[in-house]
Design a protein around this motif. Structure first.
Motif, PDB file in Angstrom:
ATOM      1  N   LEU A  36       0.972  -1.244   0.224  1.00  0.00           N
ATOM      2  CA  LEU A  36      -0.102  -0.326  -0.159  1.00  0.00           C
ATOM      3  C   LEU A  36       0.755   1.190   0.159  1.00  0.00           C
ATOM      4  CD1 LEU A  36      -2.851   0.439  -0.040  1.00  0.00           C
ATOM      5  CD2 LEU A  36      -2.548   0.610   2.443  1.00  0.00           C
ATOM      6  N   ALA A  37       2.026   1.233   0.800  1.00  0.00           N
ATOM      7  CA  ALA A  37       2.911   2.261   1.065  1.00  0.00           C
ATOM      8  C   ALA A  37       3.465   3.120  -0.670  1.00  0.00           C
ATOM      9  CB  ALA A  37       3.382   2.385   2.055  1.00  0.00           C
ATOM     10  N   LEU A  38       4.473   1.377  -0.947  1.00  0.00           N
ATOM     11  CA  LEU A  38       4.818   1.703  -2.571  1.00  0.00           C
ATOM     12  C   LEU A  38       3.808   2.216  -3.227  1.00  0.00           C
ATOM     13  CD1 LEU A  38       7.166  -0.858  -2.352  1.00  0.00           C
ATOM     14  CD2 LEU A  38       8.123   1.634  -2.120  1.00  0.00           C
ATOM     15  N   SER A  39       2.624   1.757  -3.394  1.00  0.00           N
ATOM     16  CA  SER A  39       1.442   2.221  -4.124  1.00  0.00           C
ATOM     17  C   SER A  39       1.121   3.713  -4.349  1.00  0.00           C
ATOM     18  CB  SER A  39      -0.015   1.373  -4.296  1.00  0.00           C
ATOM     19  OG  SER A  39       0.390   0.312  -4.612  1.00  0.00           O
ATOM     20  N   LEU A  40       1.225   3.654  -2.524  1.00  0.00           N
ATOM     21  CA  LEU A  40       1.040   5.493  -2.670  1.00  0.00           C
ATOM     22  C   LEU A  40       2.163   6.133  -2.854  1.00  0.00           C
ATOM     23  CD1 LEU A  40      -0.811   7.532  -1.847  1.00  0.00           C
ATOM     24  CD2 LEU A  40       0.305   7.188   0.729  1.00  0.00           C
ATOM     25  N   ALA A  41       3.710   6.001  -3.043  1.00  0.00           N
ATOM     26  CA  ALA A  41       4.155   6.375  -4.054  1.00  0.00           C
ATOM     27  C   ALA A  41       4.261   6.784  -5.087  1.00  0.00           C
ATOM     28  CB  ALA A  41       6.031   6.002  -3.434  1.00  0.00           C
ATOM     29  N   GLY A  42       3.957   6.238  -5.774  1.00  0.00           N
ATOM     30  CA  GLY A  42       3.830   6.085  -6.915  1.00  0.00           C
ATOM     31  C   GLY A  42       2.516   6.760  -7.459  1.00  0.00           C
ATOM     32  N   ILE A  43       1.493   7.123  -6.915  1.00  0.00           N
ATOM     33  CA  ILE A  43       0.899   7.812  -6.766  1.00  0.00           C
ATOM     34  C   ILE A  43       1.022   9.506  -6.834  1.00  0.00           C
ATOM     35  CG2 ILE A  43      -1.467   9.202  -6.021  1.00  0.00           C
ATOM     36  CD1 ILE A  43      -2.366   7.017  -7.620  1.00  0.00           C
ATOM     37  N   GLU A  44       1.703   9.817  -5.603  1.00  0.00           N
ATOM     38  CA  GLU A  44       2.512  10.959  -5.490  1.00  0.00           C
ATOM     39  C   GLU A  44       3.164  11.236  -6.439  1.00  0.00           C
ATOM     40  OE1 GLU A  44       4.318  10.487  -1.437  1.00  0.00           O
ATOM     41  OE2 GLU A  44       1.776  11.164  -0.863  1.00  0.00           O
ATOM     42  N   GLY A  45       4.142  10.357  -7.413  1.00  0.00           N
ATOM     43  CA  GLY A  45       5.655  11.183  -7.939  1.00  0.00           C
ATOM     44  C   GLY A  45       4.492  10.761  -8.890  1.00  0.00           C
ATOM     45  N   CYS A  46       3.160  10.432  -9.943  1.00  0.00           N
ATOM     46  CA  CYS A  46       2.765  10.959 -11.173  1.00  0.00           C
ATOM     47  C   CYS A  46       1.943  12.247 -10.410  1.00  0.00           C
ATOM     48  CB  CYS A  46       0.954  10.079 -11.210  1.00  0.00           C
ATOM     49  SG  CYS A  46       1.463   8.191 -12.062  1.00  0.00           S
ATOM     50  N   LEU A  47       1.459  12.390  -8.851  1.00  0.00           N
ATOM     51  CA  LEU A  47       0.942  14.373  -8.862  1.00  0.00           C
ATOM     52  C   LEU A  47       1.873  14.937  -9.542  1.00  0.00           C
ATOM     53  CD1 LEU A  47      -0.771  13.923  -5.648  1.00  0.00           C
ATOM     54  CD2 LEU A  47      -1.824  13.873  -7.978  1.00  0.00           C
ATOM     55  N   ALA A  48       3.495  15.060  -8.969  1.00  0.00           N
ATOM     56  CA  ALA A  48       4.657  15.627  -8.797  1.00  0.00           C
ATOM     57  C   ALA A  48       4.826  15.774 -10.088  1.00  0.00           C
ATOM     58  CB  ALA A  48       6.203  14.844  -8.056  1.00  0.00           C
ATOM     59  N   ALA A  49       4.942  14.492 -11.289  1.00  0.00           N
ATOM     60  CA  ALA A  49       5.240  14.651 -12.424  1.00  0.00           C
ATOM     61  C   ALA A  49       3.865  15.889 -13.082  1.00  0.00           C
ATOM     62  CB  ALA A  49       4.998  13.086 -13.583  1.00  0.00           C
ATOM     63  N   ALA A  50       3.105  15.899 -13.011  1.00  0.00           N
ATOM     64  CA  ALA A  50       1.904  16.512 -13.844  1.00  0.00           C
ATOM     65  C   ALA A  50       2.005  17.980 -12.361  1.00  0.00           C
ATOM     66  CB  ALA A  50       0.904  16.203 -13.059  1.00  0.00           C
ATOM     67  N   GLY A  51       2.717  18.241 -11.664  1.00  0.00           N
ATOM     68  CA  GLY A  51       2.895  19.965 -11.594  1.00  0.00           C
ATOM     69  C   GLY A  51       1.830  19.475 -10.445  1.00  0.00           C
ATOM     70  N   LEU A  52       1.593  18.623  -9.952  1.00  0.00           N
ATOM     71  CA  LEU A  52       0.384  18.833  -8.400  1.00  0.00           C
ATOM     72  C   LEU A  52       1.186  18.625  -7.220  1.00  0.00           C
ATOM     73  CD1 LEU A  52      -2.423  17.260 -10.674  1.00  0.00           C
ATOM     74  CD2 LEU A  52      -2.177  19.304 -10.046  1.00  0.00           C
TER      75      LEU A  52
END
Length: 600
Positions: A36-52
């Motif tokens: 769960l923690a690694l999956s959430l880190a991936g979501i946060e990475g997607c946000l950062a890549a989108a400038g969010l």
């Protein structure tokens, strides 16, 4: 080719994330928390890549093959949300399989850019898993209150939340008082404090009110008021720990009196419990609590040492005489108006046994028994607390022969004296020649059964009033009113006064009860028509006794439907109501909490 900017506020899909390395191999296979923690880190990475940022996360879907294993570790998400300020709409969905096999969880969701353009598809720094054809993907930026979707609650306490249209919902929404038809937006039966926290936070985010309820003995004021509420049934969150040396007990939020009294008895102690073993400790106690020990030991609420509750904004707080002192003052009387109480610490009483029992007469003796009891109670020491009821029993085989199909008069209660002195004090009543006399020395837990309250959920209507002592005319008026043909099962007078009427210096918002007697009317109401008849007949009894009424109210007995704002102010002393209201505005400015009895 130039991409078209995403409109401001439009949902931006975030691609699925899972705990896989760059070659698609498992990381932390079969271990849900790090997945769960690694999956959430991936979501946060997607946000950062989108400038969010994390606060732009609008929704997050947890797709899992095993609700039972993911539910206990969802705090991995909620703790991270608290750290980052994220407040997404969280949903949990179970599927038969994720790819590759052994994967327990996958996350995807949506973001919402508050201002400016955004790329149509955010970057994808983490590896992707293949879509499972059995799942469907929906995206939501904010709850739609015109067509409410409360499925986010399912993720707050997996397996514990029931929505309308399911068999579990219909079973879970039913209170002890079967006359009350509760139809909330959702029902939850949490098993842990963590689930309570998650449920309160999620309900608040969805715009739902939170209505805590243990057994539902006093559910009538909630009738027709729960359409926008999460009904939080606490009856499966239970437990008791007794400290015999300190003479205290810690009681978990949904616990009823029977296990508490049994546990205390192992240490030669008891509690200021009610007259029924299956009443919830929290609701009874924080609404005052009238016990057969009360004329000597006062209201049960005055025996509370500490309260643990989940506040309307989802914080777990302990309040006591030295912690959160203003909240501690107010919750002793306001109860569930200020949060979901998950535990009480209470003082216990040093009574391993008690002289208790009942006296019974045929209803033909009502006039002389009522007048004799009304004179008798006026000269008693505070060690004696009793009740008088005129009772009407139907002819059903479930009742013992001495009650089935009969109208009777019953006096019951407790005498906190030695046997000789107790017998002397009871002798004026025995001179009235009861046909049944069970008074004697009994173990303290036996006092739970003396009052013969219904042993199972029952449809009922009730009403009450507070009275001064009855003179000859008052006793005669009560006898007449209680014998009138009606839909009432019984009319009761409980002797209060003594320590009931004195608030100790350490008392909270509700520390005493006015008057000398509490008049209580109860009728069985299996149909709406029967409920209306009980209300009508109760009103007639209260009207007959109005000349002996005093200003005051027992919150413990307040169970009428359709309460008006401010209706309970007369239960509180001068200034206390306004002070409680101020605490409530401070703790719950959004009006999240919905108690059965509204205070403040």
């Amino acid at each position: 080719m130039t991409s078209t900017p995403t409109p401001t506020g439009s949902p931006i899909p975030l691609p699925p994330q899972a705990s896989l390395d760059g070659h698609g191999r498992h990381l932390h296979e079969d271990d849900p928390a790090p997945q769960l923690a690694l999956s959430l880190a991936g979501i946060e990475g997607c946000l950062a890549a989108a400038g969010l940022g994390p606060d732009d996360l609008a929704s997050l879907r947890v797709t899992t093959v095993d609700h039972d294993r993911i539910g206990p570790v969802l705090d991995v998400l909620t703790e991270r949300f608290a750290q980052t300020g994220a407040r997404p709409l969280l949903t949990v969905e179970q599927v038969e399989q994720l790819t590759p096999p052994g994967l327990l969880v996958r996350l995807d969701g949506t973001a919402c850019r508050p201002t400016g353009p955004a790329p149509t598809t955010p970057g994808t720094p983490g590896p992707l898993t293949r879509e499972n054809p059995m799942t469907t993907t929906t995206h939501r930026t904010e709850p739609d209150h015109t067509a409410p979707d409360h499925t986010a609650l399912l993720g707050a306490a997996p397996g514990r939340v029931h929505l309308p249209g399911t068999p579990e919902y219909d079973a879970a929404r039913v209170p002890w008082n079967l006359a009350v038809d509760q139809r909330p937006a959702a029902v939850a039966t949490p098993h842990t404090v963590e689930e309570v926290v998650a449920l309160v936070r999620t309900a608040r985010r969805l715009g739902l009110r939170v209505a805590p309820q243990s057994t539902g003995h006093g559910a009538a004021p909630l009738q027709g008021r729960l359409a926008g509420s999460l009904l939080l049934r606490m009856h499966e969150l239970t437990g008791v720990q007794v400290d015999g040396a300190a003479r205290t007990a810690r009681v978990v939020g949904g616990t009823t009196w029977a296990p508490v009294v049994r546990a205390a008895a192992e240490h030669g102690l008891t509690a200021a419990h009610g007259s029924a073993p299956d009443v919830g400790v929290v609701g009874y106690t924080l609404s005052g609590g009238m016990s057969f020990y009360g004329r000597q030991h006062g209201l049960a609420v005055n025996h509370v040492r500490a309260v643990e509750l989940v506040t309307p904004d989802g914080r777990l707080v302990r309040c006591s005489a030295t912690e959160e002192t203003e909240l501690f003052w107010a919750v002793r009387g306001a109860g569930g108006n200020l949060g979901v109480v998950v535990a009480l610490e209470i003082d216990l009483l040093p009574h391993p046994d008690v002289h208790a029992g009942m006296l019974l007469w045929d209803a033909s003796a009502t006039d002389r028994v009522v007048s004799g009891w009304a004179r008798w109670v006026q000269g008693l020491p505070e060690s004696v607390t009793t009740s008088l009821r005129v009772m009407h029993f139907p002819p059903i085989p479930e009742l013992p022969p001495f009650l089935s199909g009969r109208d009777v008069v019953v006096i019951d209660g407790a005498v906190l004296e030695g046997d000789a002195e107790a017998s002397r004090l009871l002798s004026p009543l025995r001179d009235l020649a009861p046909e049944l006399d069970t008074f004697g020395r009994v173990p303290a837990p036996a006092l739970l059964d003396v009052h013969m309250d219904p042993p199972a959920p029952t449809p009922a209507g009730t009403a009450h009033a507070v009275l001064r002592h009855l003179d000859v005319a008052g006793a005669a008026a009560f006898a007449r009113a209680s014998l009138e043909p009606s839909g009432l099962m019984f009319t009761e007078l409980r002797h209060v006064g003594g320590a009931f009427g004195r608030a100790p210096e350490s008392a909270g918002a509700l520390g005493s009860l006015a008057g000398d007697l509490v008049l209580h009317c109860v009728g069985v109401a299996p149909t709406p028509e029967a409920f209306a008849a009980v209300q009508r007949d109760s009103a007639a009894v209260l009207a007959a006794m109005r000349p002996w009424g005093v200003a005051g109210r027992s919150l413990t007995f307040t169970d009428e439907p359709g309460p008006q704002p401010g209706a309970c102010a007369d239960a509180f002393g001068a200034g206390a109501w306004a002070r409680v209201a101020e605490v409530r505005r401070s703790v719950d400015p959004g009006g999240v909490m919905q108690a059965s009895v509204e205070v403040g």
